[in-house]
Design a protein around this motif. Structure first.
Motif, PDB file in Angstrom:
ATOM      1  N   PRO A 153      15.216  -8.275 -36.365  1.00 50.72           N
ATOM      2  CA  PRO A 153      15.671  -6.987 -36.901  1.00 50.72           C
ATOM      3  C   PRO A 153      16.055  -7.110 -38.372  1.00 50.72           C
ATOM      4  O   PRO A 153      16.149  -8.214 -38.922  1.00 50.72           O
ATOM      5  CB  PRO A 153      16.887  -6.659 -36.029  1.00 50.72           C
ATOM      6  N   ALA A 154      16.302  -5.964 -39.006  1.00 53.22           N
ATOM      7  CA  ALA A 154      16.650  -5.944 -40.429  1.00 53.22           C
ATOM      8  C   ALA A 154      18.028  -6.526 -40.679  1.00 53.22           C
ATOM      9  O   ALA A 154      18.322  -7.001 -41.782  1.00 53.22           O
ATOM     10  CB  ALA A 154      16.583  -4.511 -40.956  1.00 53.22           C
ATOM     11  N   GLY A 155      18.888  -6.490 -39.677  1.00 53.98           N
ATOM     12  CA  GLY A 155      20.243  -6.997 -39.835  1.00 53.98           C
ATOM     13  C   GLY A 155      21.028  -6.810 -38.567  1.00 53.98           C
ATOM     14  O   GLY A 155      20.506  -6.304 -37.553  1.00 53.98           O
ATOM     15  N   ALA A 156      22.291  -7.205 -38.616  1.00 50.45           N
ATOM     16  CA  ALA A 156      23.160  -7.077 -37.447  1.00 50.45           C
ATOM     17  C   ALA A 156      24.585  -6.807 -37.898  1.00 50.45           C
ATOM     18  O   ALA A 156      25.020  -7.288 -38.946  1.00 50.45           O
ATOM     19  CB  ALA A 156      23.122  -8.342 -36.592  1.00 50.45           C
ATOM     20  N   VAL A 157      25.295  -6.022 -37.096  1.00 45.26           N
ATOM     21  CA  VAL A 157      26.718  -5.755 -37.312  1.00 45.26           C
ATOM     22  C   VAL A 157      27.475  -6.180 -36.066  1.00 45.26           C
ATOM     23  O   VAL A 157      27.199  -5.684 -34.966  1.00 45.26           O
ATOM     24  CB  VAL A 157      26.978  -4.267 -37.610  1.00 45.26           C
ATOM     25  N   LEU A 158      28.414  -7.082 -36.241  1.00 46.23           N
ATOM     26  CA  LEU A 158      29.175  -7.634 -35.129  1.00 46.23           C
ATOM     27  C   LEU A 158      30.635  -7.221 -35.290  1.00 46.23           C
ATOM     28  O   LEU A 158      31.266  -7.510 -36.304  1.00 46.23           O
ATOM     29  CB  LEU A 158      29.074  -9.161 -35.116  1.00 46.23           C
ATOM     30  N   LEU A 159      31.164  -6.561 -34.269  1.00 49.64           N
ATOM     31  CA  LEU A 159      32.551  -6.108 -34.287  1.00 49.64           C
ATOM     32  C   LEU A 159      33.374  -7.036 -33.382  1.00 49.64           C
ATOM     33  O   LEU A 159      33.151  -7.077 -32.166  1.00 49.64           O
ATOM     34  CB  LEU A 159      32.660  -4.666 -33.794  1.00 49.64           C
ATOM     35  N   SER A 160      34.292  -7.786 -33.974  1.00 42.64           N
ATOM     36  CA  SER A 160      35.138  -8.715 -33.202  1.00 42.64           C
ATOM     37  C   SER A 160      34.318  -9.530 -32.208  1.00 42.64           C
ATOM     38  O   SER A 160      34.611  -9.555 -31.013  1.00 42.64           O
ATOM     39  CB  SER A 160      36.222  -7.933 -32.437  1.00 42.64           C
ATOM     40  N   PRO A 161      33.274 -10.208 -32.655  1.00 41.85           N
ATOM     41  CA  PRO A 161      32.366 -10.851 -31.706  1.00 41.85           C
ATOM     42  C   PRO A 161      33.013 -11.957 -30.881  1.00 41.85           C
ATOM     43  O   PRO A 161      33.810 -12.754 -31.393  1.00 41.85           O
ATOM     44  CB  PRO A 161      31.270 -11.424 -32.610  1.00 41.85           C
ATOM     45  N   LEU A 162      32.666 -11.985 -29.604  1.00 43.24           N
ATOM     46  CA  LEU A 162      33.009 -13.104 -28.723  1.00 43.24           C
ATOM     47  C   LEU A 162      31.863 -14.100 -28.857  1.00 43.24           C
ATOM     48  O   LEU A 162      30.783 -13.893 -28.306  1.00 43.24           O
ATOM     49  CB  LEU A 162      33.144 -12.626 -27.278  1.00 43.24           C
ATOM     50  N   ALA A 163      32.091 -15.165 -29.613  1.00 40.76           N
ATOM     51  CA  ALA A 163      31.016 -16.102 -29.928  1.00 40.76           C
ATOM     52  C   ALA A 163      31.267 -17.502 -29.409  1.00 40.76           C
ATOM     53  O   ALA A 163      30.432 -18.384 -29.589  1.00 40.76           O
ATOM     54  CB  ALA A 163      30.789 -16.153 -31.441  1.00 40.76           C
ATOM     55  N   ASP A 164      32.416 -17.721 -28.777  1.00 40.20           N
ATOM     56  CA  ASP A 164      32.762 -19.032 -28.235  1.00 40.20           C
ATOM     57  C   ASP A 164      33.379 -18.836 -26.859  1.00 40.20           C
ATOM     58  O   ASP A 164      34.577 -18.582 -26.727  1.00 40.20           O
ATOM     59  CB  ASP A 164      33.739 -19.741 -29.168  1.00 40.20           C
ATOM     60  N   MET A 165      32.564 -18.975 -25.838  1.00 40.73           N
ATOM     61  CA  MET A 165      33.042 -18.776 -24.472  1.00 40.73           C
ATOM     62  C   MET A 165      33.996 -19.876 -24.026  1.00 40.73           C
ATOM     63  O   MET A 165      34.707 -19.731 -23.035  1.00 40.73           O
ATOM     64  CB  MET A 165      31.855 -18.695 -23.514  1.00 40.73           C
ATOM     65  N   ALA A 166      34.033 -20.979 -24.783  1.00 42.15           N
ATOM     66  CA  ALA A 166      34.981 -22.054 -24.488  1.00 42.15           C
ATOM     67  C   ALA A 166      36.339 -21.790 -25.122  1.00 42.15           C
ATOM     68  O   ALA A 166      37.313 -22.477 -24.806  1.00 42.15           O
ATOM     69  CB  ALA A 166      34.427 -23.387 -24.976  1.00 42.15           C
ATOM     70  N   HIS A 167      36.416 -20.828 -26.047  1.00 44.66           N
ATOM     71  CA  HIS A 167      37.679 -20.416 -26.686  1.00 44.66           C
ATOM     72  C   HIS A 167      38.402 -21.596 -27.332  1.00 44.66           C
ATOM     73  O   HIS A 167      39.571 -21.866 -27.065  1.00 44.66           O
ATOM     74  CB  HIS A 167      38.591 -19.736 -25.654  1.00 44.66           C
TER      75      HIS A 167
END
Length: 317
Positions: free
Chosen positions: A177-191
Motif C-alpha cells: 500500500p501507499a502507507g499505513a497509519v497505526l493508532l496505539s499499535p499492539l506490536a509486542d504480544m510478549a509485552h
C-alpha cells in the motif's frame, strides 16, 4: 511530516478528563471477564461514542469470505481506499463498534473506508486475523484500486495487524500500500516494553494481566509470543511504505509505538511518531466527543491524503 511531541505539562480537555474518570470508575478488567462479556461490554461502550456524520453511507460487502463494510462519505474519491483493521486484542471489536470511527475517517480523508470484520480468537486463533486481512486487501486490488491508492490503518491489535499485513505482502513480493497509519499499535504480544509496567498505573484501559490474556487467546497457552507476524517488533521492518504512528503518553503499550518507529527507521524506512501527552490508548477513537481526538484525526487524514495523492490532485484542480 515529522515527529510531533507536544509540550508537557499539556492540559487535557475536560472531555478527555471526564472520559478517563468514566473508564476508571468502570474498568474493562479484561483479565477477569469471559470473552462474551468482554465483547458485549465493548460494544456497549463503543455505542456511547457513536454520532455518525449524516453525509456518510454504509455498504456491506458479501461473498468474499470475510465480513467487510464500506463507510463512504459524500463525494469520496472512488479510486482510492483506506483498509481499516479494528482493535480489541484479536478477541473483541467489530465493524459495528467502529462504524462511527470509520465514517469520520472517510469524511476527513475524502476516501471510502473498508472496515474488516476479521475472525476473532479464541475461536479463530493466529493466523486467522492475518489471513482475513490479506483476503480483504487482495479483494481491494481485485476491484481495480491500485496499491498506491490504498492506505492501511488500524488501532491497537489492528495496528499490529496492519504491520503484519504489510510484512506478509512484502515477503510474498505483493504490491504494498501507499502507507499505513497505526493508532496505539499492539506490536509486542510478549509485552517486553518498559512502559508495560512503568505506565500501567496511568492507563485506564489496558492492564498487564489483561494484555497477557489477549495474547494467550490469540497465540495459545504455549504460543510463540515473538512470532513476527503477530509481534512485528521482532520482525525485519525494512522495505515498508511510509508509516505514521499516533500514541498517547499515558499508555501501557507506549513503547510498542516507539520501538516500531525506531526499527523502521533503523531499517532505512520512513516512520513518523505523533506523541500526545496525557492521551490514552486509541484516543482518536473518541473523536465524536473529545477535541484532542478530533485534532488527531485531522492530522491522520492529512498523512493519508498525502500518501494517496489527494492533496496534489486538489492543487492541480
Amino acid at each position: 511530516m515529522s515527529d510531533r511531541v507536544f509540550p508537557d505539562p499539556y492540559p487535557a480537555s475536560k472531555e478527555m478528563l471526564a472520559l478517563i474518570a468514566r473508564l476508571r470508575a468502570a474498568p474493562f478488567k479484561a483479565d477477569t471477564k469471559t470473552v462474551p462479556e468482554l465483547r458485549e461490554n465493548f460494544e456497549r461502550f463503543a455505542s456511547g461514542f457513536s454520532d455518525i456524520p449524516a453525509s456518510t453511507r454504509f455498504e456491506s460487502v458479501d461473498g468474499v469470505g470475510v465480513e467487510m463494510e464500506w463507510a463512504i462519505a459524500e463525494n469520496a474519491s472512488a479510486d482510492a481506499a483506506v483498509l481499516y483493521l479494528h482493535g480489541g486484542g484479536y478477541s473483541i471489536g467489530s465493524i459495528a463498534a467502529y462504524r462511527d470511527h470509520c465514517a469520520r475517517l472517510s469524511v476527513t480523508t475524502g476516501v471510502p473506508v473498508l472496515s474488516v470484520g476479521y475472525r476473532l480468537a479464541p475461536e479463530h486463533p493466529y493466523p486467522a486475523a492475518l489471513d482475513d486481512a490479506r483476503l480483504a486487501y487482495d479483494w481491494l486490488l481485485g476491484q481495480g484500486i491500485s496499491a498506491d491508492r490504498i492506505v492501511v490503518s488500524g488501532d491497537s491489535a489492528g495496528g499490529g495487524l496492519s504491520l503484519a499485513l504489510m510484512l506478509a505482502l512484502r515477503d510474498d513480493s505483493r504490491p504494498l500500500p501507499a502507507g499505513a497509519v497505526l493508532l496505539s499499535p499492539l506490536a509486542d504480544m510478549a509485552h517486553t516494553g518498559d512502559s508495560v509496567h512503568e505506565r500501567a498505573h496511568v492507563d485506564p484501559i489496558v492492564t498487564p494481566a489483561g494484555s497477557h490474556a489477549y495474547s494467550t487467546r490469540y497465540l495459545g497457552e504455549d504460543g510463540d509470543f515473538d512470532t513476527p507476524y503477530a509481534s512485528p517488533v521482532y520482525a525485519d521492518l525494512s522495505g515498508l511504505p511510509p508509516v505514521l504512528v499516533t500514541v498517547g503518553t499515558d499508555e501501557l503499550l507506549f513503547d510498542d509505538s516507539v520501538r516500531v518507529v525506531r526499527k523502521i527507521r533503523d531499517a532505512g524506512g520512513s516512520a513518523d511518531l505523533d506523541v500526545w501527552p496525557k492521551m490514552i490508548h486509541i484516543f482518536p477513537f473518541f473523536a465524536s466527543q473529545v477535541p484532542e481526538s478530533k485534532r488527531a484525526m485531522d492530522y491522520i487524514a492529512r498523512f493519508m491524503k498525502d500518501r494517496i495523492g489527494l492533496d496534489q490532485e486538489a492543487e492541480a484542480l
